[in-house]
Scaffold this active site. Structure first.
Site, PDB file in Angstrom:
ATOM      1  N   TYR A 220       0.805  -1.231   0.000  1.00  0.00           N
ATOM      2  CA  TYR A 220       0.000   0.000   0.000  1.00  0.00           C
ATOM      3  C   TYR A 220       0.837   1.280   0.000  1.00  0.00           C
ATOM      4  CZ  TYR A 220      -3.836  -3.198   0.911  1.00  0.00           C
ATOM      5  OH  TYR A 220      -4.752  -4.224   0.810  1.00  0.00           O
ATOM      6  N   HIS A 380     -19.983  -5.445  -9.858  1.00  0.00           N
ATOM      7  CA  HIS A 380     -18.679  -5.510  -9.183  1.00  0.00           C
ATOM      8  C   HIS A 380     -17.650  -6.202 -10.092  1.00  0.00           C
ATOM      9  CE1 HIS A 380     -15.850  -6.305  -5.771  1.00  0.00           C
ATOM     10  NE2 HIS A 380     -15.604  -7.400  -6.463  1.00  0.00           N
ATOM     11  N   GLU A 381     -18.018  -7.345 -10.621  1.00  0.00           N
ATOM     12  CA  GLU A 381     -17.065  -8.113 -11.454  1.00  0.00           C
ATOM     13  C   GLU A 381     -16.672  -7.330 -12.699  1.00  0.00           C
ATOM     14  OE1 GLU A 381     -15.514 -10.568 -10.318  1.00  0.00           O
ATOM     15  OE2 GLU A 381     -16.796 -10.815  -8.577  1.00  0.00           O
ATOM     16  N   GLU A 408     -11.118  -3.564  -6.108  1.00  0.00           N
ATOM     17  CA  GLU A 408     -12.407  -4.005  -5.566  1.00  0.00           C
ATOM     18  C   GLU A 408     -13.447  -2.888  -5.537  1.00  0.00           C
ATOM     19  OE1 GLU A 408     -12.973  -7.021  -5.244  1.00  0.00           O
ATOM     20  OE2 GLU A 408     -10.922  -7.781  -5.306  1.00  0.00           O
ATOM     21  N   TRP A 480     -10.632 -16.371  16.262  1.00  0.00           N
ATOM     22  CA  TRP A 480     -11.614 -15.971  15.241  1.00  0.00           C
ATOM     23  C   TRP A 480     -12.894 -15.466  15.896  1.00  0.00           C
ATOM     24  CZ3 TRP A 480     -11.816 -15.075  10.129  1.00  0.00           C
ATOM     25  CH2 TRP A 480     -13.039 -15.154   9.459  1.00  0.00           C
ATOM     26  N   HIS A 508     -11.978 -16.736   0.870  1.00  0.00           N
ATOM     27  CA  HIS A 508     -10.698 -16.019   0.779  1.00  0.00           C
ATOM     28  C   HIS A 508      -9.646 -16.558   1.738  1.00  0.00           C
ATOM     29  CE1 HIS A 508     -13.823 -13.561  -0.931  1.00  0.00           C
ATOM     30  NE2 HIS A 508     -12.918 -12.890  -1.611  1.00  0.00           N
ATOM     31  N   ARG A 517      -8.291  -5.659   1.396  1.00  0.00           N
ATOM     32  CA  ARG A 517      -8.669  -4.953   0.170  1.00  0.00           C
ATOM     33  C   ARG A 517     -10.137  -4.540   0.168  1.00  0.00           C
ATOM     34  NH1 ARG A 517      -7.383  -9.419  -4.154  1.00  0.00           N
ATOM     35  NH2 ARG A 517      -5.634  -9.603  -2.727  1.00  0.00           N
TER      36      ARG A 517
HETATM   37  O1  X8Z Z   1     -15.108 -11.978  -3.276  1.00  0.00           O
HETATM   38  C1  X8Z Z   1     -15.763 -11.005  -3.612  1.00  0.00           C
HETATM   39  C2  X8Z Z   1     -16.069 -10.792  -5.086  1.00  0.00           C
HETATM   40  C3  X8Z Z   1     -14.955 -11.209  -5.967  1.00  0.00           C
HETATM   41  S1  X8Z Z   1     -13.523 -10.247  -5.769  1.00  0.00           S
HETATM   42  C4  X8Z Z   1     -17.301 -11.572  -5.462  1.00  0.00           C
HETATM   43  N1  X8Z Z   1     -16.268 -10.164  -2.688  1.00  0.00           N
HETATM   44  C5  X8Z Z   1     -16.038 -10.358  -1.266  1.00  0.00           C
HETATM   45  C6  X8Z Z   1     -16.735 -11.592  -0.718  1.00  0.00           C
HETATM   46  O2  X8Z Z   1     -17.573 -12.175  -1.424  1.00  0.00           O
HETATM   47  O3  X8Z Z   1     -16.448 -11.975   0.411  1.00  0.00           O
HETATM   48  C7  X8Z Z   1     -17.041  -8.965  -2.966  1.00  0.00           C
HETATM   49  C8  X8Z Z   1     -17.337  -8.354  -1.639  1.00  0.00           C
HETATM   50  C9  X8Z Z   1     -16.578  -9.121  -0.604  1.00  0.00           C
HETATM   51 ZN    ZN Z   2     -13.797  -8.363  -6.563  1.00  0.00          ZN
END
Ligand code: X8Z
Ligand code: ZN
Length: 614
Positions: A220, A380-381, A408, A480, A508, A517
């Site tokens: 960053y 978003h995509e 994002e 957590w 994630h 992010r």
């Molecule tokens: O993972 C995503 C997108 C793809 S970058 C669908 N998002 C996060 C999630 O689903 O946890 C968008 C908002 C947060």
């Molecule tokens: Zn995204």
């Protein structure tokens, strides 16, 4: 390369490729001091090599995520292994030019190139990429297979079906069952995650970072500590708004589910918030909407009733971007994207955007259903896709977001313009529909955006501690849930499982995509929106602004997008907004009318709730 795509995991540049390091080591590492010209030659060669390997890895990864088998996983792991080797070798080689007086672009590229893992041991590197692919695939294939009353196995439920239950069911027992069922799956790959973390840290330390968390925070244009402090500073800015929302929602859920399930004070049980991870709460809008006067318009209902196809959903989103003056999506996008869930094979359904060849071959992979949530997600995509297209003229190392939060925030900003007046223009809202008023719409938006902030904060607060070795595997869940309670004010619906891995039930974490992010993006998008609305000459309340069709705002946006990662992000932010730091002020301005309303409601509800005994 796009932020959500896996090659981005290990390096800030994700796109940096390699000279075969060893050749370079043997020849270029002569004892003489390198010149600026040497540095430029090195960078040019590095970019060419990286690009070739990145494209190869992207293609392999695309196939795996669209068709998960042992073979495809192996092919992807090998392609990523090659890329990782190259990135690591180049990063090491780049150190030789540190401290030279260089043109700004070259110095920046060298710096970006060094924000990566370096795993020199061939076997460890191969093990690492195999673990990475295996974890993403395990998440993609996980299913909850409940047992029937007679002990036999019932139909297995994949994540999308469990998410539907979390969104729509109002039966606490069913919600709890779906929640527990999904959260029990990640245990199966906990050991792989532990091994993965150890190897990742080794790779970060080899590049001089304290651990992988510190590597992430170094992306960053500031020190890792300064970034952590910025997150904390901005979280404190928006926290009073979150607290007001949380208090209000708890009152309403208490009225719905009763005082035995929802306490008067303290955390809300996580399974009652309409989402598997309690990360956004828009699905419980019907339970918390302002009484009586609320409109009854429901975009999901409209889309479903009209039988809106996945392609039509994407076309709506594309239409927004072209209305700003951006290009139409290439034919190959429509030919190669995956827009609906296939029934005959295992895929990773989590939505993602892909920049396969760093030129024209952009794609989306998403299991689209005709819902408001997916309508927003496809905007978003496409934000990722239009960023990719805008910076394709940049050299390889700058083909990226100004930071990952920018990537994002692009599509989310556009989605803020999905206002009732915009939906009317599209014909998705008609004269007979009863749209909500400002407070209705703001409440819905807060359930999406404000509820999300502490979740995003928590995910990486947890991971930073894990990577720093401050949390041992046996305490993963303890920490957590302690963070979940502190930041989100939510509690686990049932006691923790022995040796559980609840964090791993989030995409994630399993796929090791950094999450700060999204925290950054959730603040930036309001900063972007305020600037674009100003550019469009709009002067009303921020929450009512839609920049649809405004070419002037579009030009301003495109100018920032086309910069890619060529400049430190505060410069990109300044070019568009005049601001130079991450700031919660625009978000607070957007929600100001709601904050006043929530405070009022909470005061009144506190009085009436006194009669609801626990
Ligand atoms: O993972 C995503 C997108 C793809 S970058 C669908 N998002 C996060 C999630 O689903 O946890 C968008 C908002 C947060
Ligand atoms: Zn995204």
């Amino acid at each position: 390369m796009t932020s959500s795509s896996p090659a981005a995991r290990w390096s800030r540049v994700a796109t940096a490729a390699v000279l075969s390091c060893c050749t370079l080591g043997a020849t270029a590492f002569a004892k003489t001091t390198p010149t600026a010209q040497d540095a430029e030659r090195f960078v040019k060669g590095a970019e060419a090599r990286l690009e070739a390997l990145q494209i190869k890895a992207q293609r392999a990864e695309w196939v795996t995520e669209n068709f998960i088998t042992d073979d495809t996983q192996q092919i992807t792991a090998e392609a990523n292994e090659e890329l990782l080797r190259a990135s690591g070798e180049l990063a090491l080689a780049a150190r030789r030019y540190n401290g030279l007086k260089l043109p700004a672009d070259t110095a920046r590229k060298l710096k970006l190139m060094q924000l990566t893992l370096m795993i020199p041991d061939d076997q460890e590197r191969a093990r690492f990429t195999r673990l990475a692919t295996g974890l993403t695939s395990a998440y993609g294939m996980a299913k909850y297979c409940p047992h029937k009353a007679d002990g036999s196995q019932g139909t297995c439920l994949p994540l999308d079906e469990l998410e539907k239950i979390m969104a729509e069911s109002r039966d606490p027992a069913q919600l709890k069952d779906a929640w527990i069922g999904w959260h029990a799956q990640s245990k199966a790959y906990k050991q792989e995650y532990i091994n993965y973390v150890a190897l990742s840290n080794k790779g970060s330390r080899a590049m001089g970072f304290a651990d992988t968390g510190a590597l992430w925070r170094s992306g960053y244009d500031m020190t890792p500590d300064a970034f952590a402090a910025d997150m904390e500073r901005t979280w404190q800015q928006v926290r009073p708004l979150y607290d007001a929302l949380h208090t209000y929602v708890r009152f309403k859920l208490r009225q719905t589910y009763g005082p035995d399930l929802v306490p008067a004070t303290g955390p809300i049980p996580a399974h009652l918030l309409g989402n598997m991870w309690s990360q956004s709460w828009e699905n419980i809008y019907p339970l918390v909407k302002p009484a009586a006067k609320a409109g009854d318009y429901d975009l999901s209902q409209v889309l479903a009733q009209r039988g809106t196809s996945a392609k039509e959903m994407v076309k709506y989103a594309e239409g927004f971007y072209t209305s700003l003056g951006m290009e139409t999506l290439p034919d190959s996008f429509w030919e190669r994207s995956l827009l609906t869930k296939p029934q005959d094979r295992e895929v990773v359904c989590h939505a993602s955007a892909w920049d396969i060849d760093q030129q024209q071959d952009v794609r989306v992979k998403m299991c689209i259903r005709p819902t408001e949530e997916d309508f927003i997600t496809i905007h978003h995509e496409l934000g990722h896709i239009y960023y990719d297209l805008a910076y394709r003229g940049q050299p390889n190392l700058f083909r990226n977001g100004a930071n990952d939060g920018f990537h994002e925030a692009i599509g989310d900003t556009v989605a803020l313009s999905i206002t009732p007046s915009y939906l009317s223009r599209l014909g998705l809202m008609t004269a007979t529909d009863k749209p909500g008023d400002d407070i209705d719409n703001l409440l819905m938006q807060a359930l999406r955006k404000v509820a999300f902030l502490p979740f995003a904060y928590k995910v990486d607060a947890w991971r930073w501690q894990v990577y720093a070795g401050q949390v041992k595997p046996q305490d993963y869940d303890k920490v957590w849930w302690s963070l979940s309670e502190t930041y989100q004010g939510i509690s686990r619906p049932v006691p923790m499982q022995a040796d559980g891995f609840d964090a791993g039930a989030k995409f994630h974490v399993a796929a090791d995509v950094a999450y700060a992010r999204y925290f950054v993006a959730h603040l930036l998008q309001f900063q972007f929106q305020r600037a674009l609305c100003r550019e469009a000459g709009y002067s009303g309340p921020l929450h009512s602004c839609s920049i649809f069709g405004n070419k002037k705002a579009g030009e301003k946006y495109q100018a920032m997008l086309s910069m890619g990662a060529s400049k430190p992000w505060p410069e990109a932010l300044k070019a568009m907004t005049g601001e130079t730091q991450l700031d919660g002020g625009a978000l607070i301005e957007y929600f100001a009318p709601l904050k006043a309303w929530l405070d009022q409601q909470n005061e009144a509800l506190a009085k009436s709730d006194a009669t609801l005994k626990r």
